[in-house]
Design an enzyme around this catalytic site. Structure first.
Site, PDB file in Angstrom:
ATOM      1  CB  CYS A 263      -0.926  -0.002   1.201  1.00 30.43           C
ATOM      2  SG  CYS A 263      -0.045   0.105   2.772  1.00 30.43           S
TER       3      CYS A 263
ATOM      4  CB  ALA B  57       4.115  -0.334   2.259  1.00 28.71           C
TER       5      ALA B  57
ATOM      6  NE  ARG C 121      12.034  -0.779   1.894  1.00 32.04           N
ATOM      7  CZ  ARG C 121      12.173  -1.216   0.641  1.00 32.04           C
ATOM      8  NH1 ARG C 121      11.393  -2.146   0.179  1.00 32.04           N
ATOM      9  NH2 ARG C 121      13.075  -0.697  -0.161  1.00 32.04           N
TER      10      ARG C 121
ATOM     11  CG  HIS D 105       7.338   4.841  -4.126  1.00 37.52           C
ATOM     12  ND1 HIS D 105       7.143   3.893  -5.098  1.00 37.52           N
ATOM     13  CD2 HIS D 105       7.693   4.169  -3.013  1.00 37.52           C
ATOM     14  CE1 HIS D 105       7.385   2.700  -4.585  1.00 37.52           C
ATOM     15  NE2 HIS D 105       7.720   2.833  -3.322  1.00 37.52           N
TER      16      HIS D 105
END
Lengths: 546, 459
Positions: free
Chosen positions: A60, A63, A94, A194
């Site tokens: 999503c 994230a 991550r 992003h």
């Protein structure tokens, strides 16, 4: 494709992949499953909604924003505003490595901060709790920056995280507080996050510190998140070449670096999907051109260094870069010579991320391996077909909801690093500036390109192609391995790496050699289950059943 | 210093949770649903939840974890997720062909007020659920409770939506498994068999999340409680719930719907809790405790007496899920150890009450659950009163390294070691494994730090 291997007709494969879907779903998926032609790149349907009920690789917006872009900067306190889960799952998962210079330097990467919203906050609003949380974080840690990330319910109940951030920034005085509306439902994948992250970093961080770092060749590395130490290797190479890294977005970075980024003279972009917005905005506002580079693969690293040297147009730098390449490549070649006989002719599939499915093909090529199918988890058409298709991409409702910043030249700081004429001259020399040709031009004719591949489709592809290695993420790993095919995780690297640069290439070659030639794959069937003479044909026997 | 900013001064916090000792409801629901045979869990919300939950479960089990999502975008968030769920049910039955879809909500679908009961009803009325197939649901908003609550809600959903009372009692006992590992569920079945007790264990993730490598991916592995078994729970003569937080709600649901009497016992971790479980099962199933079980117990006690000097007086900090922490703390006390600091992010008065009872034997111990009962607080407590052993999930490794404390991994999630899904922690043999793990780290520490003249060959 390899002459000695034959595959079914790709159009038949496409039929096979969608035949089990309900008719409407099949029609939609067909547009995302493309038979490649590098000469006349066909259109790929990408960045569209995943069909409900499909088992997807995607995550999503939250994230993408908190997890990918903001996560790796060590001295920001990242507070997730929402119920506990989102922040818990994005806590250290991550592999963003970071190296504070001294023991006294801030490093919040190992911490997880949340407002842990409760039912009463959903009913009566959570802003008050958020402001208390910001104050508590400030009192405990005195960070330079606090960032707030909105989760799904925050957007729905109307908490204004931006107003809360402004108020607290004013109140605290020496701490930069800003928020992100990166609720999970925004957009269709991580990609929306992003974009939201880029906007926020550009608005609230870049441009706050005008100090000019020393160094003749100063650049920013965009879209490199230092998974498994990737950025460390690139830093090593830059240092060796005499290139000054002003900031890295955002692997192994600090608030100070990001705030100073606009003083660099070039932006180089690793992951096009996650950060191309930043390159464009910095060009418009400050006059810094950007260039797509790739430090995954030894040849690609060499090529990227040469392109950087060409951009700066300095003979000394060019010579230094050649010297470094000449020093690094023989070590790489020695390993390739050893390994390639064992990997030559094998096949790979890559279904990951928004640039990795492209970059890692270079490493497989260096190993003599063929990529028979690839696709992105959350990319847009330009990542597949090249940026020239950008003007033709229709903006749909899911993308319209993401803020598009109006960026203008900064009255004081805008300074074109290269004149129009210089840029034209560089382009005439073949240097691609502010451009990206996408993945498909590099892939073979008739290879398959699948956007947002589903679990069902990937299982079918494995049955049909029987690849020697499949690259995806953790959710796919054990499914694929249960089918007798090794899976290389290209998000976490299966806790190996780094894979960038020259040392990274060597790491990758060794890992792939180990995986595709591991004796355990031949031990899957018990001896009493295997008929005489089939002992070395385990995979074939399994697939024959399918 | 990985947690370099953690100071010893403990200040009350109201808004900020730091390094949580819990996560959210839906992941528990997803895990529980995997314990039904032929079931595909479905996350009703945006994609991220499902991706995060699958990733975490996959990392913990190193096994395929299949689950679908309603893939909400902004439209669904505004207009409601009914259309998404109905479309998802269609797609799932055509493509993945499960026997059951187990839908759980997320904070997104709960905030907009989607009613899973109504939507699944509509799916049935619209003929979207094929003959002989099922869609069950559980409401699991992330802003209430924790992953443990989500597990409890889905297990209660299994009971209330499947159990049928035919009026004819069966000679069987329902065992409701609290949140435990596949290995633990396998062990419970072994113990019951050894005792000659007929049981229906649910959920049951053994043979689902510890499936063998065969070269073939089986979408629905052979394990899991079956629908006929779940239906039959309504006719069972008794229900034994293992864990007051994660298992009891299902027992209550069964009692309400089908009048099956129940008893709740602690999860059988360690000696005393296992004793109580064995007695409760013996009584409920009407079977004698066989000598073989008494011998298993004897072997655990034997090791406890043989090695008592190594446990005695050692201080322990622990964190995790309430149904596990309660019997584990009691076991540490049985071993002569001193539990000092305990946190569980999962809220609920039952934990407080049980801990108070148990910790009467350990005056001065700190414990807290619910809001702000996080690992930051635990770490601060440790800084104020150091311990000899830390027990908890993988995230504890940062504290263990910074404070140089021997560390035993226990609970969920364990992302960096294996074993939890293969070797049980419940029952007497599970107790042996816990004892072995604790001894292993304590003795390794002694070996590595002893002066050379004090270095012992035999221990």
């Amino acid at each position: 494709m390899e002459a000695n291997k034959t595959y079914p007709d790709p159009s038949a494969i496409r039929e096979e992949l969608v035949q089990k879907y309900p008719a409407k779903v099949a029609k939609k998926r067909t547009k995302s499953i493309i038979i490649n032609d590098p000469e006349t790149v066909p259109e790929v349907q990408a960045n569209v909604r995943t069909v409900p009920g499909i088992i997807t690789q995607r995550g999503c917006s939250y994230a993408g924003c908190k997890g990918v872009v903001l996560g790796p900067t060590r001295d920001i306190v990242n507070i997730t505003h929402g119920p506990i889960g989102c922040s818990f799952y994005s806590w250290l998962t991550r592999r963003n490595q970071t190296k504070p210079e001294t023991d006294a330097d801030a490093n919040f990467i190992t911490y997880c901060f949340s407002t842990d919203m409760q039912e009463e906050n959903i009913v009566f609003g959570g802003e008050k709790k958020l402001k208390v949380a910001i104050q508590e974080a400030y009192d405990l840690f005195h960070p330079k920056s606090i960032a707030i990330f909105s989760t799904c319910p925050v957007g729905l109940i109307g908490d204004d995280v931006h107003a809360a951030a402004r108020e607290m920034k004013e109140k605290l005085g020496d701490c930069n507080v800003f928020g992100f509306s990166c609720e999970g439902y925004r957009g269709v994948s991580q990609s929306a996050g992003h974009h939201i992250a880029n906007n926020g970093v550009f608005k609230h961080m870049v441009g706050r510190n005008n100090e000019k770092k020393e160094g003749k060749f100063r650049l920013n590395l965009l879209g490199e998140y230092n998974i498994g130490g990737d950025a460390f290797e690139i830093e090593r190479i830059f240092k060796k070449c005499g290139i000054t890294l002003v900031s890295s977005f955002s692997g192994n970075s600090t608030v100070g670096q990001l705030e100073n980024a606009h003083m660099a003279d070039l932006n180089v972009i690793m992951c096009h999907r996650s950060i191309n917005y930043m390159g464009e905005m910095m060009e418009t506002k400050y006059g810094i051109p950007w260039m797509k580079i790739n430090f995954v693969g030894a040849e690609s690293s060499a090529k990227s260094l040469r392109r950087i040297a060409q951009y700066f147009g300095d003979e000394g730098l060019k010579a230094k870069v050649e010297e470094v390449i000449a020093e690094e490549l023989p070590k790489v070649k020695a390993v390739i010579d050893e390994i390639r006989p064992r990997t030559e002719g094998k096949t790979a599939m890559l279904f990951v991320g928004g640039s990795r499915a492209h970059h890692y093909q270079d490493l497989f090529t260096e190993l003599g391996m063929t990529t028979v199918a690839a696709g992105y988890e959350f990319a847009h058409r330009d990542d597949y077909e090249g940026r020239e298709v950008l003007p033709g991409i229709k903006i749909d409702a899911d993308s319209k909801n993401i803020e598009e910043l109006k960026v203008e030249a900064d009255p004081e700081l805008y300074k074109p690093r290269k004149s129009e004429a210089e840029l034209e001259a560089l382009k005439a020399e073949g240097l691609e500036i502010n451009g990206y040709e996408g993945m498909m031009k590099q892939m073979m004719k008739k290879s398959l390109v699948v956007d947002d591949i589903s679990h069902y489709e990937s299982e079918k592809l494995i049955e049909i192609y029987k690849p020697d290695i499949f690259c995806a993420g953790i959710k796919e790993k054990y499914v694929v391995q249960k089918m007798g095919v090794p899976l290389k995780q290209l998000h976490s690297y299966d806790y190996g790496g780094p894979y960038t640069g020259f040392e990274g290439a060597v790491n990758f070659y060794r890992d792939i050699d180990r995986m595709v030639n591991n004796p355990v794959w031949k031990l899957i069937k018990a001896p009493w289950e295997t008929a005489a003479g089939e002992n070395d044909g385990v995979l074939e026997a399994t697939y024959a059943e399918a | 210093m990985l947690l370099r900013h953690t100071t010893s001064e403990v200040k009350e916090r109201e808004g900020l949770t730091i390094n949580p000792a819990k996560t959210c409801q839906p992941i528990g629901a997803m895990y529980a649903a995997l314990g039904i045979h032929g079931c595909l869990p479905h996350s009703h919300g945006s994609q991220g939840c499902c991706a995060y939950h699958r990733s975490t479960l996959t990392r913990h089990y190193k096994e395929p974890v299949m689950a679908a999502t309603s893939s909400f975008t902004e439209g669904a968030s505004v207009f409601g997720g009914q259309a998404n769920l109905l479309a998802a049910i269609d797609t799932i039955f055509s493509v993945y062909d499960p026997d059951i879809i187990a839908v759980h909500s997320t904070c997104l679908s709960e905030t907009i007020g989607d009613d899973l009961q109504q939507i699944t009803r509509k799916a049935l009325d619209d003929g979207k659920i094929p003959e002989g197939k099922y869609v069950i649901y559980a409401s699991t908003p992330s802003f209430i409770g924790s992953h443990v609550t989500g597990y409890a809600n889905m297990v209660a959903g299994m009971a209330s939506q499947f159990a049928v009372s035919t009026g004819e009692k069966k000679d069987q006992v329902n065992l409701v498994a609290g949140w435990m590992e596949p290995s633990d569920m396998r062990e419970l079945k072994r113990i019951s068999k050894e005792m000659g007790a007929k049981i229906v264990l649910f959920p049951d993730t053994s043979d689902v999340l510890d499936a063998p490598q065969t070269g073939k991916h089986v979408f629905y592995p052979k394990g899991g409680v079956t629908v006929p078994e779940l239906k039959s729970t309504g006719d069972s003569k008794f229900t034994l719930a293992l864990g007051c937080i994660s298992a009891e709600p299902a027992a209550i649901a069964l009692d309400k719907k089908c009048s099956v009497p129940f008893e709740t016992v602690d999860m059988p971790i360690g000696l005393s809790a296992t004793d109580r479980f064995i007695m409760a099962l013996s009584k409920a199933a009407g079977v004698k405790v066989p000598d073989s079980i008494t011998a298993e117990r004897g072997r655990l006690v034997d090791v406890m007496t043989d090695m008592e000097q190594y446990f005695h007086g050692k201080k322990v900090a622990l964190f995790g899920d309430p149904d596990q922490l309660i019997p584990l703390t009691e076991f540490l006390l049985d071993l002569g150890m001193k539990p000092r600091h305990i946190v569980s992010g999962t809220p609920g008065g039952r934990f407080d009450k049980r801990m108070k009872e148990i910790l009467e034997r350990a005056p001065g111990a700190n414990f807290k659950n619910g809001l702000n009962a996080d690992m930051f607080l635990l770490h601060q407590w440790i800084k104020n009163e150091p311990v000899d052993l830390l027990i908890g999930n993988t995230y504890g490794k940062y504290i263990a390294r910074d404070e140089d404390i021997p560390f035993v991994r226990f609970g969920f999630p364990i992302l960096d070691r294996i074993g939890h899904s293969y070797f049980p922690s419940v029952g007497y043999s599970g107790g042996l494994r816990i004892v072995e793990k604790i001894l292993g780290v304590l003795m390794d520490r002694q070996d590595m730090t002893a002066n050379e003249e004090k270095f012992e060959l035999v221990m």
